[in-house]
Design a protein around this motif. Structure first.
Motif, mmCIF file in Angstrom:
data_model
loop_
_atom_site.group_PDB
_atom_site.id
_atom_site.type_symbol
_atom_site.label_atom_id
_atom_site.label_comp_id
_atom_site.label_asym_id
_atom_site.label_seq_id
_atom_site.Cartn_x
_atom_site.Cartn_y
_atom_site.Cartn_z
ATOM 1 N N ALA A 1 11.034 25.574 2.121
ATOM 2 C CA ALA A 1 9.693 26.103 2.270
ATOM 3 C C ALA A 1 8.790 24.256 2.561
ATOM 4 N N ILE A 2 9.089 23.816 1.975
ATOM 5 C CA ILE A 2 8.342 22.016 2.316
ATOM 6 C C ILE A 2 8.476 21.848 3.962
ATOM 7 N N ARG B 1 0.718 -1.112 -0.149
ATOM 8 C CA ARG B 1 -0.149 0.061 -0.156
ATOM 9 C C ARG B 1 0.714 1.169 0.259
ATOM 10 N N ARG B 2 0.282 2.131 -0.504
ATOM 11 C CA ARG B 2 0.680 3.434 -0.058
ATOM 12 C C ARG B 2 1.634 4.161 1.229
ATOM 13 N N VAL B 3 2.964 4.212 1.079
ATOM 14 C CA VAL B 3 3.542 4.965 1.992
ATOM 15 C C VAL B 3 4.169 6.141 1.505
ATOM 16 N N ILE B 4 4.212 7.134 2.965
ATOM 17 C CA ILE B 4 4.772 8.100 2.790
ATOM 18 C C ILE B 4 6.370 8.284 3.089
ATOM 19 N N GLU C 1 2.494 18.634 -3.015
ATOM 20 C CA GLU C 1 0.653 18.495 -3.144
ATOM 21 C C GLU C 1 0.612 17.474 -1.941
ATOM 22 N N ASP C 2 1.569 16.700 -1.890
ATOM 23 C CA ASP C 2 0.727 15.672 0.039
ATOM 24 C C ASP C 2 0.648 15.984 0.911
ATOM 25 N N LEU C 3 1.474 17.637 0.885
ATOM 26 C CA LEU C 3 1.593 18.273 2.479
ATOM 27 C C LEU C 3 0.596 18.044 3.067
ATOM 28 N N ASP C 4 -0.607 17.878 2.504
ATOM 29 C CA ASP C 4 -1.812 18.163 4.017
ATOM 30 C C ASP C 4 -1.598 16.519 3.851
ATOM 31 N N GLU C 5 -1.574 15.904 3.110
ATOM 32 C CA GLU C 5 -2.377 14.089 3.604
ATOM 33 C C GLU C 5 -0.287 14.086 5.195
ATOM 34 N N VAL C 6 0.592 14.277 4.363
ATOM 35 C CA VAL C 6 1.168 13.873 4.873
ATOM 36 C C VAL C 6 0.904 14.613 6.690
ATOM 37 N N ALA C 7 0.503 16.130 6.959
ATOM 38 C CA ALA C 7 0.140 15.962 7.766
ATOM 39 C C ALA C 7 -0.900 15.376 9.236
#
Ligand SMILES: *Cc1c(COP(=O)(O)O)cnc(C)c1O
Length: 461
Positions: A370-371, A87-90, A447-453
């Protein structure tokens, strides 16, 4: 077995709850019911077996069947079964091509192409006349167009490509290679073993740190099938070091009628090479130096699906394709669809923007800071800070050179990293250092930062 034990055993087994009684426990309501039932069956069977074994061996200490212990064991079994899924991981490790995390993340177009090809798809048929054709003719045409190589072939991975090339062109004959290039790539891919397995006789020349053209020249004879050059990928020899250039090897091979095969490993195909990859040999350079055949992985610097690509002289490529093992090594339709979409970006699009691997490698200091800062501010975790960090390309490309990056450093250690992996949804893979858990910005897409947070907040809640 004495009767006391038999009675104990019977009593013990009667005391066990049924699968249903256990699986329906309210405390497990947060877990997927199907998996709970499946694992409950397994846990109870395991306990019955253990009790029987113990009784048979005359032991009297019964395994614990207390309900809280059973529930804890079941919860762990369910979680472990869920965790093993693909499955997906960060990826917050800062290692762009992380073999444990699936190497290259695919471009959006490649993901869409996989989705589309998942049903019936044009694979070995020409839709214009319905005639059977080559499975990889479309990707081969793209590869030829992009690389200017006369011919191309695609198999399952680069290990298969190397094996097939050696078998088809050098089985039972000699392959000359520098002692400095007898590398182990990892996962059991050791050059001497690969050659032995392909039925070639390896002729080692030179020394670990220095090999000269005359070393190759001296061993060439009628039995020589090939000169092999292997990209050392995951290590560097520094100091007193020399190897002949590929062009010199090619010239020697041509003069003696022996082809030169360059196992590049990484497959840097982008025309506009990011500075971080300036020392990495490119596919174009290798072909321009005259290599008869070049091979590389699809899922390293190319940024595509797992596959192995062979480019080079038509007659040689066709001999490789004609080998019976080609059928065993061929690519599936999903990989071909993803590769075609990836290569189309090289031809028509902007690879540095659209291929996630290249985009991550090309990210500059300001963007990385910035990220990391956005993630820091978003999470607001006490004691966390943004620090300068070192990231890596990974999978053997540029091993000696760290790419400067930025990271969000969380207080904690291995235990915190474990919570991020086990409690994150999706799991978050970070790097543990002496002073905290490092989340490197290089591999975190903006674009993944919301999900990461969200995932980090959930894991640490
Ligand atoms: C990575 C690598 C391989 C193996 O490629 P896979 O695609 O992982 O099978 C072979 N040779 C070299 C030089 C490599 O770097």
């Amino acid at each position: 077995m004495d009767t006391t034990n038999q009675t104990d055993l019977a009593a013990l087994l009667r005391g066990l709850p049924s699968v249903d009684q256990l699986a329906r426990d309210e405390s497990l309501a947060d877990l997927p019911a199907r998996v709970v039932v499946r694992e409950a069956r397994r846990v109870l069977e395991g306990l019955r077996d253990a009790a029987r074994r113990q009784a048979a061996s005359g032991g009297s200490a019964a395994p614990s069947f207390a309900r809280p212990a059973l529930l804890a064991r079941l919860r762990e079994a369910v979680q472990s079964s869920l965790a093993r899924r693909h499955r997906r991981v960060i990826n917050a490790t800062g290692i762009v091509l992380h073999t444990g995390l699936g190497r290259a993340p695919l471009a959006a177009a490649a993901r869409a192409a996989i989705q589309e090809a998942a049903g019936y798809a044009v694979v070995e048929v020409d839709p214009r006349d319905g005639a059977r054709n080559q499975r990889e003719s479309a990707v081969a045409a793209l590869l030829v167009e992009l690389s200017s190589a006369p011919a191309a072939l695609v198999v399952n991975n680069n290990a298969a490509a190397v094996n097939l090339v050696l078998r088809a062109l050098a089985e039972g004959r000699e392959v000359v290679v520098s002692r400095g290039e007898l590398v182990e790539i990892g996962g059991g891919f050791r050059m001497p073993d690969v050659m032995a397995e392909a039925g070639c006789r390896m002729v080692e020349v030179g020394t670990t740190n220095r090999t000269h053209l005359r070393d190759y020249e001296r061993v060439l004879r009628a039995e020589t099938a090939m000169l092999l050059k292997v990209h050392p990928s995951n290590f560097r020899v520094l100091g007193f070091h020399a190897v002949p250039s590929l062009a010199e090897l090619v010239a020697l091979g041509r003069a003696r009628g022996v082809p030169t095969f360059d196992d590049l490993g990484s497959g840097l195909l982008v025309a506009d090479v990011p500075a971080a990859l300036s020392e990495e040999p490119s596919v174009r350079e290798s072909l321009a130096a005259g290599a008869s055949l070049v091979s590389f992985s699809g899922d390293k610097l190319l940024g595509g699906p797992q596959c192995g690509i062979v480019l080079g002289e038509r007659a040689l490529v066709e001999r490789v394709r004609a080998h019976p093992l080609y059928r065993a090594f061929r690519c599936d339709k999903l990989a071909l669809a993803a590769l075609e979409a990836t290569l189309a970006i090289y031809r028509d699009g902007d690879p540095l923007a659209e291929i996630p691997t290249l985009r991550a490698i090309a990210r500059g200091a300001a963007e990385l800071t910035a990220i990391a800062t956005r993630l820091h501010d978003r999470l607001g975790i006490a004691g966390s800070r943004v620090c300068a960090s070192e990231s890596f390309v990974g999978s053997g490309a540029n091993p000696a050179r760290a790419l400067p990056s930025s990271a969000l450093v969380l207080p904690g250690g291995a235990r915190t990293a474990e919570r991020l992996r086990c409690g994150g949804e999706p799991p978050v893979c970070a790097r543990v250092a002496d002073d905290g858990v490092w989340l490197d910005a290089r591999t975190l897409a903006d674009e993944d930062l919301d999900e990461v947070a969200r995932s980090i907040a959930r894991a640490l809640a």
